[in-house]
Write an enzyme that holds these catalytic residues in place. Structure first.
Site: not given
Length: 304
Positions: A156, A180, A250, A253, A276, A285
């Protein structure tokens, strides 16, 4: 006012305590905190506009009316989903502090954000972007390294900005990334990205170092840690120069994840690389790849 908070002080006091809760107890990112505080500000304004002077009037009817107004105003499904999630966090917080006798957020349905197929570059477009010739000055070397790292790793933009020099393991060609929730992960990258990083670190970064620069891997022209806005401008500019479809970091990404799957990577590996928490997030994806497969089938199969 419930909880002993006077009416005139409610919004300011509640927002301050909620922001502290998000930052210290839930450890959310600065971006998410800003969004949630903004959402709650709008909710409290809606509560007041509806004629309520006390926080204890916040019930499921008020929440649904507020979200309904957002829907009527044309807010996107993703925005509505985020505001629903924020409302749940806020009402749970208020209930725990004794400001609400019950938690009305538990009665809210789940707002589906929907999953549109992300825009991605095809492999020839990615190659064109990454092969751009430049003057070889520090800015060009930095921008080339940024593009290579974003495409090579799928990290990210905030994660890229947070990288320090010591986060790069050149022997193993991996990055230590803080994602995150402050979750650390190791992400591999390839030789083109390594060469671009070495060029920046040897011939570019030293020229921009100033007193107090610190350990940041990517710098701005004044010697401080690069910010997300600058990275986004770099990406847009390089894509425009290569006449490739416009997208932000993004989009790179998404592109990295799609190209890995098209190259035969398993879904779990891509999930780990992207950081994730849920495999369901990564599965979007596979739909991108399937979409391309259908297109190729229609063009090539005699009975398509």
């Amino acid at each position: 006012m419930t909880g002993g908070i006077e009416s005139g002080e409610t919004a300011e006091a509640v927002l301050s305590l909620f922001e502290r809760h998000l930052r210290l107890e839930r450890d959310l990112s600065a971006h998410t905190i800003r969004a949630y505080v903004g959402d709650v500000t709008a909710l409290l304004e809606h509560l007041q506009a509806a004629g309520h002077t006390g926080l204890d009037a916040l019930d499921i009817t008020v929440l649904r009316d507020w979200l309904g107004d957002q829907h009527q105003a044309g807010r996107s499904r993703a925005t509505l989903a985020r505001r629903t999630a924020c409302a749940r966090v806020f009402t749970a917080f208020c209930h725990r502090r004794g400001w609400l006798a019950a938690d009305p957020g538990l009665l809210l349905g789940t707002a589906k954000s929907g999953r549109s197929l992300p825009a991605v570059l095809d492999q020839s477009e990615a190659e064109a972007v990454l092969s751009l010739d430049g003057p070889g000055d520090p800015k060009d070397l930095r921008d080339r390294a940024i593009m290579e790292i974003l495409y090579a790793t799928g990290i990210r933009v905030g994660e890229l900005c947070g990288l320090d020099v010591d986060d790069v393991d050149r022997e193993r060609t991996t990055l230590r990334v803080l994602g995150k929730g402050r979750k650390e992960r190791t992400v591999p990258f390839g030789l083109p990205a390594l060469h671009a990083l070495d060029a920046w670190c040897v011939r570019g970064r030293p020229l921009w170092i100033r007193d107090g620069t610190g350990p940041a891997l990517f710098l701005g022209v004044r010697g401080g840690r690069i910010d997300q806005g600058t990275v986004r401008r770099v990406v847009h500019a390089r894509l425009a120069q290569a006449e490739a479809p416009d997208m932000g970091p993004h989009g790179l990404r998404h592109t990295a994840a799609t190209h890995m799957l098209e190259g035969g990577a398993d879904l779990r590996s891509v999930q780990e690389m992207l950081g994730h928490a849920s495999l369901a997030t990564t599965q979007v994806y596979t739909h991108v790849s399937i979409d391309r497969l259908r297109s190729a089938y229609r063009q090539a199969h005699p009975r398509a």
